[in-house]
Design a protein around this motif. Structure first.
Motif, mmCIF file in Angstrom:
data_model
loop_
_atom_site.group_PDB
_atom_site.id
_atom_site.type_symbol
_atom_site.label_atom_id
_atom_site.label_comp_id
_atom_site.label_asym_id
_atom_site.label_seq_id
_atom_site.Cartn_x
_atom_site.Cartn_y
_atom_site.Cartn_z
ATOM 1 N N GLU A 28 72.846 154.309 53.253
ATOM 2 C CA GLU A 28 71.654 152.076 53.322
ATOM 3 C C GLU A 28 70.361 152.689 53.103
ATOM 4 N N GLN B 175 66.575 150.310 52.409
ATOM 5 C CA GLN B 175 65.912 148.787 52.611
ATOM 6 C C GLN B 175 65.612 148.443 51.622
ATOM 7 N N ILE C 123 73.997 148.537 52.109
ATOM 8 C CA ILE C 123 74.980 150.022 52.759
ATOM 9 C C ILE C 123 75.519 149.926 51.167
ATOM 10 N N GLY D 41 68.791 146.101 55.150
ATOM 11 C CA GLY D 41 69.898 146.909 54.483
ATOM 12 C C GLY D 41 70.610 146.373 53.767
ATOM 13 N N PRO E 245 73.666 143.345 57.230
ATOM 14 C CA PRO E 245 73.471 144.129 56.372
ATOM 15 C C PRO E 245 73.352 143.269 55.189
#
Length: 324
Positions: free
Chosen positions: A246, A248, A239, A237, A273
């Motif tokens: 977030e 994907q 952010i 993911g 992430p």
């Protein structure tokens, strides 16, 4: 091999550590025959004693594996070494055995450095007083030089790194391996069996195309009796630094690494992430962990590194207890 990839263990299998691995009559028809035959034979007793003596001052050894290239394995190795070395009381070494793609010198800010010989062996190249690095990249005349070697020569260099490098007293030896399950992996496991291996950390990304190769990596670890510390889901993911939402980028279409670990009864160490600063820091040869302390990825790395330390400490305690 200990267990065939697509069926039960062949009768009278000599095992991966045997000099007859892949060559015995029982190996005929085994889907892993070629892999076993290509690997290095187990060290002879004298050689094993030499490796054991050289590595007896290494407290914990952690192999970093990945089933597929491009998932951030070397980045994780570099940041794991930086994270462990943040404790100045710990001595950390990073060994790069990704012989055909040695990116560790670049990531650690050591490009252009050379290995020096001393009376006690090769001297690692140091990032900090408590963080030493060894890589085939230090032996090349140019970072653009291609390493075009067959298995036996790769095996010989890995043995030389373990036998001839003067690591000194080391708390953590981190081994960055190439992707897949090939000569280098068999060699490092067999050579380290002369001493001890703490375990392996396996790096993946969330999508199924990566997970399917990680399952093979886990299978490999079981076959060669390499303990698995756990799996890390990298690039999990993105952010947004402004809105904090977030996204994907690599959707976990089959549930991601966490679900896979549940199905295979393997420890899941955590998710890291995406952060563009990670790539920038690697290109500059800087530690992302110190460059971006407020990043969610830095927090994730901190938690994962702590879990790896706890595993290593517990395993070391159990080994000492069993030796009493």
């Amino acid at each position: 091999m200990a267990e065939a990839a697509d069926g039960p263990r062949p009768e009278d299998c000599p095992g991966t550590s045997s000099a007859r691995a892949g060559r015995a009559a029982a190996c005929q028809g085994c889907p892993n025959q070629r892999l076993c035959a290509a690997g290095a034979a187990a060290p002879d007793p004298a050689e094993a004693a030499e490796l054991r003596e050289r590595l007896r001052s290494v407290k914990h050894t952690v192999l970093v594996l990945s089933g597929k290239g491009g998932v951030g394995k070397s980045t994780f190795s570099a940041l794991l070494a930086h994270g462990l070395a943040a404790d100045e009381a710990k001595q950390v070494a990073l060994l790069d055995i990704d012989i055909c793609g040695p990116s560790i010198p670049k990531m650690m800010g050591l490009e252009g450095e050379q290995v020096h010989q001393s009376g006690s062996g090769w001297s690692p190249v140091y990032v900090e007083e408590n963080l030493g690095v060894m890589s085939v990249g230090f032996l090349l005349s140019s970072p653009d030089d291609a390493v075009i070697w067959r298995g036996p020569k790769k095996n010989g260099l890995i043995k030389q790194f373990l036998r001839d490098v003067d690591w000194g007293e080391i708390d953590y030896l981190i081994v960055d391996t190439p992707p897949g399950t090939s000569d280098e992996h068999l060699s490092i496991v067999q050579y380290l069996s002369a001493a001890h291996i703490g375990g392996a950390v396996i790096i993946t990304t969330p999508q199924e195309v990566s997970l399917q190769d990680v399952r093979k990596e886990i299978n490999f670890c079981h076959k060669v009796k390499l303990p698995i510390i756990g799996v890390v889901e990298n690039m999990s993911g993105f952010i947004c630094p402004k809105c904090k939402n977030e996204s994907q980028i690599f959707p976990p279409t089959t549930g991601g690494a966490e679900k896979m670990c549940q199905n295979l009864n393997v420890s899941f160490l955590g998710k890291v992430p995406l952060d563009p600063q990670i790539g920038k820091s690697c290109d500059k040869g800087q530690s992302f962990l110190s460059e971006a302390p407020e990043s969610p990825a830095t927090s994730s790395y901190g938690n994962i590194i702590q879990r790896i330390q706890e595993y290593c400490d517990q395993r070391h305690f159990q080994e000492e207890k069993s030796n009493v």
